[in-house]
Scaffold this motif. Sequence first.
Motif, PDB file in Angstrom:
ATOM      1  N   VAL A 210       3.496  -6.223   5.117  1.00  0.00           N
ATOM      2  CA  VAL A 210       4.312  -7.273   5.741  1.00  0.00           C
ATOM      3  C   VAL A 210       3.818  -8.679   5.393  1.00  0.00           C
ATOM      4  CG1 VAL A 210       5.110  -5.784   7.597  1.00  0.00           C
ATOM      5  CG2 VAL A 210       3.106  -7.284   7.956  1.00  0.00           C
ATOM      6  N   ALA A 211       2.714  -8.775   4.667  1.00  0.00           N
ATOM      7  CA  ALA A 211       2.323 -10.094   4.150  1.00  0.00           C
ATOM      8  C   ALA A 211       3.442 -10.659   3.280  1.00  0.00           C
ATOM      9  CB  ALA A 211       1.034  -9.982   3.344  1.00  0.00           C
ATOM     10  N   CYS A 212       4.157  -9.789   2.563  1.00  0.00           N
ATOM     11  CA  CYS A 212       5.228 -10.260   1.683  1.00  0.00           C
ATOM     12  C   CYS A 212       6.626  -9.876   2.159  1.00  0.00           C
ATOM     13  CB  CYS A 212       5.049  -9.720   0.268  1.00  0.00           C
ATOM     14  SG  CYS A 212       3.767 -10.587  -0.665  1.00  0.00           S
ATOM     15  N   HIS A 213       6.795  -8.642   2.640  1.00  0.00           N
ATOM     16  CA  HIS A 213       8.160  -8.199   2.979  1.00  0.00           C
ATOM     17  C   HIS A 213       8.133  -7.352   4.238  1.00  0.00           C
ATOM     18  CE1 HIS A 213       7.215  -4.163   1.483  1.00  0.00           C
ATOM     19  NE2 HIS A 213       6.695  -4.729   0.406  1.00  0.00           N
TER      20      HIS A 213
ATOM     21  N   GLU B 223      -0.080  -6.573 -10.003  1.00  0.00           N
ATOM     22  CA  GLU B 223      -0.134  -7.323 -11.265  1.00  0.00           C
ATOM     23  C   GLU B 223       0.947  -8.381 -11.379  1.00  0.00           C
ATOM     24  OE1 GLU B 223      -0.076  -4.443 -14.394  1.00  0.00           O
ATOM     25  OE2 GLU B 223      -2.008  -3.589 -13.817  1.00  0.00           O
ATOM     26  N   GLU B 224       2.141  -8.089 -10.887  1.00  0.00           N
ATOM     27  CA  GLU B 224       3.274  -8.995 -11.098  1.00  0.00           C
ATOM     28  C   GLU B 224       3.665  -9.790  -9.860  1.00  0.00           C
ATOM     29  OE1 GLU B 224       4.984  -9.166 -14.049  1.00  0.00           O
ATOM     30  OE2 GLU B 224       3.918  -7.549 -15.078  1.00  0.00           O
ATOM     31  N   GLN B 225       3.431  -9.229  -8.701  1.00  0.00           N
ATOM     32  CA  GLN B 225       4.000  -9.824  -7.491  1.00  0.00           C
ATOM     33  C   GLN B 225       2.963 -10.503  -6.594  1.00  0.00           C
ATOM     34  OE1 GLN B 225       7.419 -10.009  -7.010  1.00  0.00           O
ATOM     35  NE2 GLN B 225       7.353  -9.296  -9.121  1.00  0.00           N
ATOM     36  N   GLY B 226       1.742 -10.604  -7.083  1.00  0.00           N
ATOM     37  CA  GLY B 226       0.740 -11.359  -6.338  1.00  0.00           C
ATOM     38  C   GLY B 226       0.256 -10.689  -5.067  1.00  0.00           C
TER      39      GLY B 226
ATOM     40  N   GLU C 246       3.098   3.401  -9.652  1.00  0.00           N
ATOM     41  CA  GLU C 246       3.592   2.316 -10.503  1.00  0.00           C
ATOM     42  C   GLU C 246       3.968   1.081  -9.684  1.00  0.00           C
ATOM     43  OE1 GLU C 246       5.608   5.128 -13.930  1.00  0.00           O
ATOM     44  OE2 GLU C 246       6.798   3.546 -13.016  1.00  0.00           O
ATOM     45  N   LEU C 247       4.610   1.347  -8.540  1.00  0.00           N
ATOM     46  CA  LEU C 247       5.008   0.227  -7.682  1.00  0.00           C
ATOM     47  C   LEU C 247       3.786  -0.539  -7.194  1.00  0.00           C
ATOM     48  CD1 LEU C 247       7.911   1.493  -5.391  1.00  0.00           C
ATOM     49  CD2 LEU C 247       7.934  -0.502  -6.890  1.00  0.00           C
TER      50      LEU C 247
ATOM     51  N   TRP D  68       2.539  -2.622  -9.986  1.00  0.00           N
ATOM     52  CA  TRP D  68       3.481  -3.732 -10.219  1.00  0.00           C
ATOM     53  C   TRP D  68       3.296  -4.823  -9.156  1.00  0.00           C
ATOM     54  CZ3 TRP D  68       7.975  -4.991  -7.156  1.00  0.00           C
ATOM     55  CH2 TRP D  68       8.845  -5.907  -7.747  1.00  0.00           C
TER      56      TRP D  68
END
Lengths: 362, 134
Positions: B80-83, B107-110, B100-101, B104
């Motif tokens: 919940v830090a992001c969503h 690596e990609e979404q911080g 994989e998620l 991802w």
Amino acid sequence: MVDKDGLVVLSDRPLNAETPAYLLDADVTPYEHMFVRMNGLVPQSALDADATGWTLTIDGEVDKPLELSIDDLKSRFENVTRALVVECGGNGRAYFNPGSSGNQWTMGAVGCPEWTGVRLRDVLAEAGVRNSAVYTGHYGNDVHLSGDTEKDVISRGVPIEKAMAEDGVIAWAMNGQEIPALHGFPLRLVIPGYPASVSQKYLTRITIRDREHDGAKMTGDSYRLPAYPVAPGTEVPEEDMVVMTEMPVKSLVTFPRTGTEVASGSPTEVRGHAWAGDGDVAAMHVSVDFGQTWQEAQLDPPPNRFAWQRWRANITLPQAGYYEVWARATDQKGISQPVTTPGWNPRGYGNNMQHRIALIAT
Amino acid sequence: MRAITKAVIALALLAGPADAQARPDPMRDASLQAGTISQTDPMVALRAPTEAAPDGPAANAELGGLPDAPGAEETYYQCVACHSTDIIKQQRITDARWDELWQWMVEEQGMFEPDPETRDVILAYLKTQFSSER
């Protein structure tokens, strides 16, 4: 979600909500029934409806980079208004089995509002697209979920040929009003026929590249399909995933609402919309016997290319009981919607299976 | 419904030849797909199952409705830090896709990457509660 009506919220942060088919009956989708697909957070400028100082930059492989205000766009280029379908690439994801990650859209991540703006092609021509141009890259000012201001939420693009086609617009109005906060205030791209993720909201910059764009959600598995058919559940190597371009032909039954009671033995109107990723739809059929026989529906021409097309059929249900109406559109190449999910893919894109509603004959 | 589906799978395993599982069969997939039946909306039965198992852990309202099981709290505070938990609860995916998620998101979404022990707890929870495999 202020003033949205009847949408099903799939996720509240980021906000994602879809529209039940029966609420998509209007020819031009009103704001209250337009689905919401946010990859990040709505920027403060949109929440405040404040476009002060907003500029659009056109740069990269162009002879004359541009920095245009919204007034520049309005005054220097021909203004156009078009009904254009916007559909999430993952619309229909919920029907893939095994499931794929992401919002589990059913049928309602689609709409066809009227967009007012200027042709993307005209603006790019003004900048002078070089022969080295291959692809566009789009940027907006929405806010990354992590709060990292350096990160792009999403930055996708299209092949330069698609960008230079006559259909795409840089829009500042939706249905005659300023674009609402959830849909990209004050400026957005609408490039029809492709997954809606190329239609960048909160648009600030279009850069022209000499290679395929590699922005956020262009790479990895995002908006990509396997280069070859795979069995359900297959792990596909990243290098075998290719960028999704045209969306497949599709249709919806928007009237009556599924589960409605109708009189047996007399004609009942069923209707909806049909659209295709490469232009107009050629034919529309409905079946009330689970696809054993099909009857052709009346299909109206679109008000402009890439608008969805109204279809209507009068069906007669022979006796009291349970029926399903199945709807099938066919595109200009003769390709029709499948009964079930077309090729399974790891991220659940491009599902154009036939929409079905139930009718109870009395 | 889910219990019936499991029983059908068990029967298929008992009755079929050794290669029944390995040999793709779209008719078997079609028969297992049905989640919930609706007499008013034929699209409902075509969805991949997403309902919580009736005999599974109850939703914990204080943890965004995540099923109350070991790892729920760690998962809640990590995600919940992001969503919100809405996007988690929609998923029914393979173990490999969860791995994989995770990669991802880091690596990609911080996403902040927790210590390996916490990571393992969270991934085990996700793979147990939001799986297409079990």
